[in-house]
Motif scaffolding. Structure first.
Motif, short mmCIF file in Angstrom:
data_model
loop_
_atom_site.label_atom_id
_atom_site.label_comp_id
_atom_site.label_asym_id
_atom_site.label_seq_id
_atom_site.Cartn_x
_atom_site.Cartn_y
_atom_site.Cartn_z
N THR A 12 0.82 -1.20 0.00
CA THR A 12 0.00 0.00 0.00
C THR A 12 0.86 1.26 0.00
O THR A 12 0.63 2.19 -0.80
CB THR A 12 -0.94 0.00 1.21
OG1 THR A 12 -1.82 -1.13 1.10
CG2 THR A 12 -1.75 1.28 1.28
N LYS A 50 -10.46 1.98 -2.39
CA LYS A 50 -10.81 1.18 -1.23
C LYS A 50 -10.98 -0.28 -1.66
O LYS A 50 -11.07 -0.58 -2.84
CB LYS A 50 -12.10 1.70 -0.60
CG LYS A 50 -11.99 3.13 -0.06
CD LYS A 50 -13.33 3.62 0.49
CE LYS A 50 -13.20 5.03 1.01
NZ LYS A 50 -14.50 5.55 1.54
N GLU A 104 -6.53 -5.38 1.96
CA GLU A 104 -5.85 -4.24 2.55
C GLU A 104 -4.49 -4.00 1.90
O GLU A 104 -4.12 -2.86 1.59
CB GLU A 104 -5.69 -4.44 4.06
CG GLU A 104 -5.13 -3.22 4.79
CD GLU A 104 -6.06 -2.01 4.71
OE1 GLU A 104 -5.54 -0.88 4.66
OE2 GLU A 104 -7.29 -2.19 4.67
#
Length: 835
Positions: free
Chosen positions: A519, A532, A559
């Motif tokens: 990320t 998202k 995630e």
């Protein structure tokens, strides 16, 4: 001799000496060039030395123009006369289609400041009465180029390099390359001459260099093996002959008349120029073989191959008809030597795949013409980080190592050689070595009339023609105007706008990026906000100059897990950049895992007002009526669904700008899914759609395409995409992007063009007062507006909606108007349609 330098160039031909010269001129004061034999001993010595400005590539045209201009300055700087005869270049046409080719080129030439003139057959005859013009339609004439002595220009560049501090060492052969993690160690062997052969001595030296450039010419395959990479640079035999004196030509010159221009008889596959009262005749014939597929023999130095007169007999006889006065001139000398080629005819210029600070300058079929410009632009890339023009079309990684082989390169290079004078249609598809990479549904699509294009080795449907089409490469359909494929593409585009169409997008490049650092890395690597979980976003990875390096659709799977989709034509280009960026940042961001899953996932794009109806027929869900609704499956989201027995990663996005989904599916289940969708779509009139219709549709939505509107010569802000740039965060290239500002701006134009042609995306744009203001980067036909459409870059003042411009097509100016962004459905109502 130095043993530690900043940059080491391997190869002492015209390319290598130009790179050495330009690196030194750009400010690197510790540059060295090594050559295994003598300077110019490779292809340079037997090159004909022609300097044609004509080239259908935007980047190569810039390179050629720089060379022609640069060579004219060398004598003043070095005191050496490079033998540049600025006699011009007369490129003749026997057919209207050949003239169409020249007119398309000419519009591109204007964007690069290349001057030209049009001549009628009578004008040619008036100027050069020895030329027979009875069968000609006309010609394009360049006044500023001509020919040069290859050895002299190489020596002049070498002298200029030495004057700037470059050390040039002859008789030193590079035998091994080792990357230490900070620099290269190049093991070199001193070469000695014995019995006319060049052999290795027992004396070796190791040179350390921060950067290495290979310009090894015919020895490119040996270089590739030492580097552990693949490259498709393999030589092909090229013949030119020197004819005895032409008595009429001698009289012409003795009368005080000027030297003839280089005469290019494209339809007879030859060129000619004057040589001491006679003619040099060069030929690009069919059947010339590739040579040295596995390396140049040690015994081959400045050698040639035997002349094959039978192979060039037709062109030889055509020369006697074109210049009848030479019919009785005998054969004085012949040169049949190796000239390096690549499958598309463009050289390999840029960073080597998978390696650090290793630069390739290989595969030059027009090496003398390209040498000066290659040195200039490659030096910019090395010294400044990027060139002032987008060099992606020449990047070595356009031929990916997972499919490009020696056999492929050799056969495609032979094909490319024989196509030098075959018409260069923008919609051309060449058949050699195809099909090579095929998705499982290939045979089904071919049986339904698919005419395929070649994309990164893959076969991808361009359009679907009649079932009795002669082959899969649409030879009979191509044209510089609206080819035979055009009405089929119109119907396909209408099907998506009015009903539903299915597009095979399997060639997309696909990567998984995951891990604890994924990320943070992607947030730095790309300029937009990350999506998202379960959502998607369009974003860009930038160069260090803030220009666009790669376009990604990013799907956030978890995630710290992302699915990245990018252009199918640029798989290794994207993978190399992504991999190197991860290596550079993993220590900072944490563990990052990269997986190339391109061949694991096929992709069908289904789009059109009835696309939801087709999917409802086959989706397996507790409530199939609502499974694809905006509430359960909103626009710009991704979901795992089941279509029949096929698990699908579905993305609600459509490159056509209609309601639609991308259906990413296991490759091994593609034929099952194809059959399922085809059967379900039959009742809804679903049509198979190819890439050409899709290309038109995306222009109606102003969707930029990488390699066209998006590239390394413009920032995303210049592409007019501020909504995809998050300036509130830090990302790679941000400072340069902001510093650059908006020099030019991308816009969409509707064009009132000719009835039988559309723009190809290479045309020059003018303001109504005649000022050149930009160029098109895409073009085609709009079924929504029933006229031509294009996208391109203009000065910011001319990118305002409603501005009237002129586009040059077929040597005429046609009215164009700058329209709003996304002229079709500007509010995105159809793409967000609920149901």
């Amino acid at each position: 001799m130095k043993t530690q330098v900043k940059a080491l160039i391997v190869g002492g031909g015209a390319i290598g000496t130009s790179i050495a010269y330009h690196l030194a001129k750009a400010g690197w004061d510790d540059v060295m060039l090594i050559e295994r034999d003598e300077l110019t001993s490779g292809s340079t010595w037997h090159a004909a030395g022609l300097l044609p400005l004509f080239n259908m590539s935007y980047a190569a045209t810039h390179i050629h123009k720089y060379s022609v201009d640069f060579y004219k300055t060398l004598e003043a700087e070095t005191g050496l006369n490079a033998g540049f005869a600025v006699v011009g270049n007369l490129r003749m046409a026997q057919t209207q289609e050949r003239m169409d080719e020249y007119m398309l080129y000419a519009s591109t030439a204007e964007t690069c400041d290349v001057k030209y003139e049009w001549l009628t057959p009578d004008q040619i005859k008036d100027r050069w009465p020895l030329i027979e013009t009875g069968d000609l339609k006309g010609a394009i004439y360049h006044t500023e180029d001509g020919y040069i002595n290859p050895a002299d220009v190489t020596q002049a560049m070498a002298k200029g390099a030495r004057q700037r501090g470059v050390e040039i060492v002859r008789r030193l052969q590079a035998d091994a390359f080792h990357w230490t993690g900070t620099h290269w160690e190049v093991t070199c062997t001193k070469m000695v001459e014995k019995g006319g052969n060049l052999v290795e001595s027992d004396e070796q030296v190791v040179i350390t260099a921060e950067h290495v450039v290979t310009a090894s010419g015919n020895h490119a395959q040996r270089t590739a093996r030492m580097l552990g990479i693949k490259m498709p640079a393999i030589p092909v035999e090229h013949t030119f002959i020197v004819m005895d004196k032409d008595p009429e030509l001698v009289k012409w010159r003795e009368a005080g008349n000027p030297e003839h221009p280089v005469v290019r008889d494209a339809d007879n596959e030859s060129y000619a120029r004057e040589e001491r009262g006679g003619w040099i005749l060069g030929i690009y014939e069919r059947g010339a073989p590739a040579r040295f597929e596995h390396g140049v023999p040690d015994s081959f130095r400045a050698d040639l191959f035997p002349l094959d007169l039978d192979r060039i007999a037709d062109q030889y006889m055509a020369m006697a008809e074109r210049v009848p006065s030479c019919a009785d001139s005998g054969l004085k000398d012949d040169f049949n030597g190796p000239i390096c080629y690549t499958p598309d005819g463009n050289p390999l210029v840029g960073p080597a795949p998978g390696l650090r600070n290793m630069w390739l300058a290989e595969g030059f079929s027009f090496g003398i013409t390209a040498a000066g410009g290659t040195g200039y632009y490659l030096a910019q890339m090395m010294v400044e980080g990027e060139a002032e023009i987008d060099m992606a079309s020449l990047d070595p990684k356009r031929y990916a190592s997972n499919w490009m082989t020696t056999e492929f390169a050799a056969r495609k290079n032979e094909e490319c050689y024989e196509h030098v004078y075959i018409l260069h249609h923008p919609d051309e598809e060449r058949p050699a070595c195809r099909p090579l990479r095929t998705a499982p549904a290939y045979d089904r699509q071919k049986a339904r009339g698919a005419q395929f294009g070649f994309v990164n080795g893959w076969e991808r449907p361009n359009y679907f023609g009649p079932l009795d089409a002669p082959d899969s490469f649409d030879h009979d359909a191509r044209s510089f105007r609206r080819g035979g494929w055009w009405p089929h593409a119109v119907e396909e585009a209408k099907a998506i706008r009015e009903g539903v169409g299915l597009v095979d997008a399997t060639a997309f490049t696909k990567h998984i990026v995951k891990g604890a650092g994924a990320t943070a890395f992607l947030d730095w690597f790309t300029c937009n906000k990350l999506p998202k979980i379960g959502r998607i976003n369009l974003t860009y990875a930038l160069t260090s100059h803030g220009t666009t390096r790669t376009e990604y659709t990013i799907v956030r799977l978890a995630e710290d897990q992302y699915y990245l989709v990018s252009a199918g034509a640029w798989s290794e280009y994207d993978a190399d950049y992504l991999k190197k960026a991860i290596e550079d940042k993993e220590a900072e961001f944490g563990r990052i895992e990269l997986q190339d899953v391109t061949t694991q996932w096929g992709v069908f794009a289904i789009a059109g007002p009835k696309s939801r109806d087709v999917l409802k027929e086959v989706i397996k869900d507790a409530d199939p009526e609502t499974a694809l609704s905006n509430k359960r499956f909103p626009w710009l989201s991704a979901r795992q669904i089941e279509l029949g027995m096929c698990p699908v990663n579905a993305i609600r996005v459509a490159y056509t700008g209609e309601l639609g989904w991308e259906l990413h599916h296991p490759m091994e289940m593609q034929t099952y899914l194809f059959d399922l969708l085809e059967k379900a779509g039959a009742k809804h009139g679903m049509k198979l759609v190819g890439a050409r219709a899709q290309n038109w549709l995306r222009q109606e939505k102003s969707y930029r395409a990488f390699g066209n509107e998006l590239g390394r010569d413009a920032t995303p802000l210049e592409a007019d995409l501020p909504r995809f740039v998050d300036l509130s965060k830090e990302f790679h290239g941000k400072a340069k992007l902001e510093e650059t500002g908006v020099r030019v701006k991308c816009c969409t134009l509707l064009i009132d063009g000719p009835d039988d042609a559309d723009p190809w995306g290479r045309e020059v744009l003018y303001a109504e007062d005649g000022t050149r203001v930009g160029r098109l980067t895409s073009g085609g036909y709009s079924v929504a507006f029933e006229k031509s459409i294009g996208m391109g870059y203009v000065t910011p003042a001319h990118a305002v909606e409603g501005t009237r411009l002129k586009v040059k097509m077929q040597d005429k100016l046609w009215d164009a108007v700058v329209t709003c962004d996304s002229p079709y459905d500007p509010k995105n109502e159809t793409i967000r349609k609920d149901g």
